[in-house]
Design a protein around this motif. Structure first.
Motif, PDB file in Angstrom:
ATOM      1  N   SER A  43      -6.961  30.409  21.614  1.00 51.51           N
ATOM      2  CA  SER A  43      -6.926  30.028  20.191  1.00 51.51           C
ATOM      3  C   SER A  43      -8.135  30.276  19.125  1.00 51.51           C
ATOM      4  N   TYR A  44      -9.174  30.498  19.712  1.00 49.59           N
ATOM      5  CA  TYR A  44     -10.597  30.727  19.316  1.00 49.59           C
ATOM      6  C   TYR A  44     -10.697  32.288  18.728  1.00 49.59           C
ATOM      7  N   ASP A  45      -9.544  33.271  19.035  1.00 46.02           N
ATOM      8  CA  ASP A  45      -9.748  34.521  18.531  1.00 46.02           C
ATOM      9  C   ASP A  45      -9.305  34.651  17.084  1.00 46.02           C
ATOM     10  N   MET A  46      -9.918  35.480  16.366  1.00 48.35           N
ATOM     11  CA  MET A  46      -9.633  35.712  14.953  1.00 48.35           C
ATOM     12  C   MET A  46      -8.381  36.427  14.691  1.00 48.35           C
ATOM     13  N   ARG A  47      -8.001  37.376  15.492  1.00 49.23           N
ATOM     14  CA  ARG A  47      -7.065  38.399  15.396  1.00 49.23           C
ATOM     15  C   ARG A  47      -6.247  38.459  16.684  1.00 49.23           C
ATOM     16  N   PRO A  48      -5.345  37.300  16.657  1.00 49.97           N
ATOM     17  CA  PRO A  48      -4.685  37.471  18.281  1.00 49.97           C
ATOM     18  C   PRO A  48      -3.999  38.708  18.560  1.00 49.97           C
ATOM     19  N   LEU A  49      -3.375  39.344  17.489  1.00 47.35           N
ATOM     20  CA  LEU A  49      -2.316  40.327  17.621  1.00 47.35           C
ATOM     21  C   LEU A  49      -3.205  41.569  18.146  1.00 47.35           C
ATOM     22  N   GLN A  50      -4.429  41.639  17.321  1.00 43.43           N
ATOM     23  CA  GLN A  50      -5.208  42.797  17.720  1.00 43.43           C
ATOM     24  C   GLN A  50      -5.780  42.380  19.013  1.00 43.43           C
ATOM     25  N   THR A  51      -6.286  41.370  19.454  1.00 43.65           N
ATOM     26  CA  THR A  51      -6.681  40.892  20.920  1.00 43.65           C
ATOM     27  C   THR A  51      -5.389  41.526  21.950  1.00 43.65           C
ATOM     28  N   MET A  52      -4.349  41.328  21.711  1.00 40.82           N
ATOM     29  CA  MET A  52      -3.222  41.788  22.431  1.00 40.82           C
ATOM     30  C   MET A  52      -3.403  43.228  22.642  1.00 40.82           C
ATOM     31  N   GLU A  53      -3.482  44.013  21.778  1.00 43.29           N
ATOM     32  CA  GLU A  53      -3.461  45.520  21.734  1.00 43.29           C
ATOM     33  C   GLU A  53      -4.770  45.878  22.642  1.00 43.29           C
ATOM     34  N   GLU A  54      -5.924  45.347  22.115  1.00 44.26           N
ATOM     35  CA  GLU A  54      -7.137  45.629  23.059  1.00 44.26           C
ATOM     36  C   GLU A  54      -7.122  45.234  24.318  1.00 44.26           C
ATOM     37  N   LYS A  55      -6.713  44.170  24.687  1.00 40.97           N
ATOM     38  CA  LYS A  55      -6.361  43.930  26.070  1.00 40.97           C
ATOM     39  C   LYS A  55      -5.493  44.953  26.768  1.00 40.97           C
ATOM     40  N   GLN A  56      -4.430  45.400  26.103  1.00 39.64           N
ATOM     41  CA  GLN A  56      -3.598  46.314  26.773  1.00 39.64           C
ATOM     42  C   GLN A  56      -4.412  47.909  26.956  1.00 39.64           C
ATOM     43  N   ARG A  57      -5.220  48.218  26.288  1.00 44.32           N
ATOM     44  CA  ARG A  57      -5.967  49.304  26.194  1.00 44.32           C
ATOM     45  C   ARG A  57      -6.966  49.174  27.132  1.00 44.32           C
ATOM     46  N   VAL A  58      -7.644  48.074  27.314  1.00 38.12           N
ATOM     47  CA  VAL A  58      -8.826  47.830  28.364  1.00 38.12           C
ATOM     48  C   VAL A  58      -8.318  47.871  29.668  1.00 38.12           C
ATOM     49  N   LEU A  59      -7.026  47.132  29.973  1.00 37.23           N
ATOM     50  CA  LEU A  59      -6.511  46.982  31.316  1.00 37.23           C
ATOM     51  C   LEU A  59      -5.883  48.390  31.693  1.00 37.23           C
ATOM     52  N   GLN A  60      -5.426  49.085  30.832  1.00 34.02           N
ATOM     53  CA  GLN A  60      -5.193  50.483  31.148  1.00 34.02           C
ATOM     54  C   GLN A  60      -6.134  51.376  31.510  1.00 34.02           C
ATOM     55  N   GLN A  61      -7.407  51.281  30.812  1.00 33.45           N
ATOM     56  CA  GLN A  61      -8.380  52.025  31.041  1.00 33.45           C
ATOM     57  C   GLN A  61      -8.991  51.566  32.581  1.00 33.45           C
ATOM     58  N   ALA A  62      -8.875  50.201  32.828  1.00 36.98           N
ATOM     59  CA  ALA A  62      -9.329  49.456  34.132  1.00 36.98           C
ATOM     60  C   ALA A  62      -8.273  50.066  35.210  1.00 36.98           C
ATOM     61  N   LEU A  63      -7.144  50.164  35.138  1.00 35.61           N
ATOM     62  CA  LEU A  63      -6.332  50.580  35.984  1.00 35.61           C
ATOM     63  C   LEU A  63      -6.405  52.182  36.218  1.00 35.61           C
ATOM     64  N   ASP A  64      -6.496  53.030  35.361  1.00 38.96           N
ATOM     65  CA  ASP A  64      -6.616  54.334  35.491  1.00 38.96           C
ATOM     66  C   ASP A  64      -7.919  54.624  36.189  1.00 38.96           C
ATOM     67  N   GLU A  65      -8.783  54.174  36.097  1.00 40.57           N
ATOM     68  CA  GLU A  65     -10.181  54.500  36.439  1.00 40.57           C
ATOM     69  C   GLU A  65     -10.782  53.696  37.289  1.00 40.57           C
TER      70      GLU A  65
END
Length: 282
Positions: A222-244
């Motif tokens: 709940s501390y996140d200022m832009r929760p929908l953007q957090t979701m997008e960023e999490k997906q992007r970083v997780l994909q990088q973590a998976l791919d690499e």
């Protein structure tokens, strides 16, 4: 390069705030709350030896606040920032750089301490360059009402006054073996260090993934200022973590320091979690 875990103690935060819209019946199985609905969280930093540089990533909460402040967060545990650094064989004067992911009090509080006579606040690491970025600095020094309690002037302004503060530009890094991912969901321009260690990458997750429990996309603070953007960023970083096959390093997980992820029918999830040394090739 050598990497050291720096433990700075534990603190408590409301479980509902840490897990947002996720029902307590789910998150309480992961990190059980006490009678006040508070859960314990680590404040875990990294110390990186790289050539002539000794780089500290984040600094925990520190110890300069008053008793009333600490009563809200129940600071506990035996470890402190300085004792942990000393346990690794270093002194505050040895630190060449302090890389601050962002300037919330539980990440920057240890960066500043009282002088010996108690008359002023000085940088804890007298020979270090302190790194943030200009967009986040402006955000932190002119805080919005919701985030104001997390940006404490006494943690931040002495860094500028000392002359030891430097800004990192978007897409840049002052370190040969550390890249930076900039994300905006939790707070404006938080920086996630991506450490190239031998043939592996370690992503220092800061508050994008405060713990291994927060890997599922909807598990957002709940501390996140832009929760929908957090979701997008999490997906992007997780994909990088998976791919690499990156190692995720968790700053606040009370038990697990790091993890690897895998693709499942439910999305990208934890494959294995444990101590950082479990995932670093010898």
């Amino acid at each position: 390069m050598k990497i050291h875990i720096i433990d700075t103690g534990f603190f408590k935060l409301d479980g509902g705030a840490m897990f947002g819209v996720v029902p307590k019946t789910l998150w309480n199985k992961q990190n059980p709350a006490d009678e006040k609905n508070l859960c314990s969280w680590a404040m875990r930093c990294l110390l990186i030896e790289d050539g002539e540089k000794l780089i500290l990533v984040d600094t925990g909460m520190g110890n300069k606040q008053d008793d009333k402040f600490f009563s809200h967060y129940d600071l506990h545990g035996d470890a402190t920032l300085l004792s942990s650094i000393e346990d690794k064989g270093f002194s505050p004067a040895d630190i060449t750089d302090v890389l601050l992911t962002h300037l919330h009090f539980d990440h920057v509080g240890g960066a500043v301490q009282f002088s010996r006579d108690g008359s002023r606040l000085d940088p804890t690491f007298p020979n270090a360059v302190y790194w943030t970025n200009e967009a986040h600095w402006q955000w932190a020094t002119n805080p919005n009402p919701r985030e104001k309690a997390s940006f404490l002037k006494e943690n931040i302004l002495p860094l500028e006054e000392s002359g030891q503060l430097r800004f990192i530009g978007q897409g840049e890094s002052p370190f040969e073996n550390i890249g930076l991912l900039h994300v905006d969901g939790h707070t404006e321009q938080m920086m996630l260090p991506v450490i190239q260690y031998k043939n592996q990458k370690i992503i220092y997750c800061a508050d994008l993934f405060p713990s291994s429990y927060h890997v599922p996309i909807p598990w957002i603070m709940s501390y996140d200022m832009r929760p929908l953007q957090t979701m997008e960023e999490k997906q992007r970083v997780l994909q990088q973590a998976l791919d690499e096959q990156c190692i995720l390093f968790f700053e606040h997980d009370p038990v697990y320091e790091a993890a690897l992820v895998e693709q499942t029918e439910k999305g990208i999830r934890i494959h294995e979690r444990g101590a950082l040394r479990d995932f670093i090739a010898s």
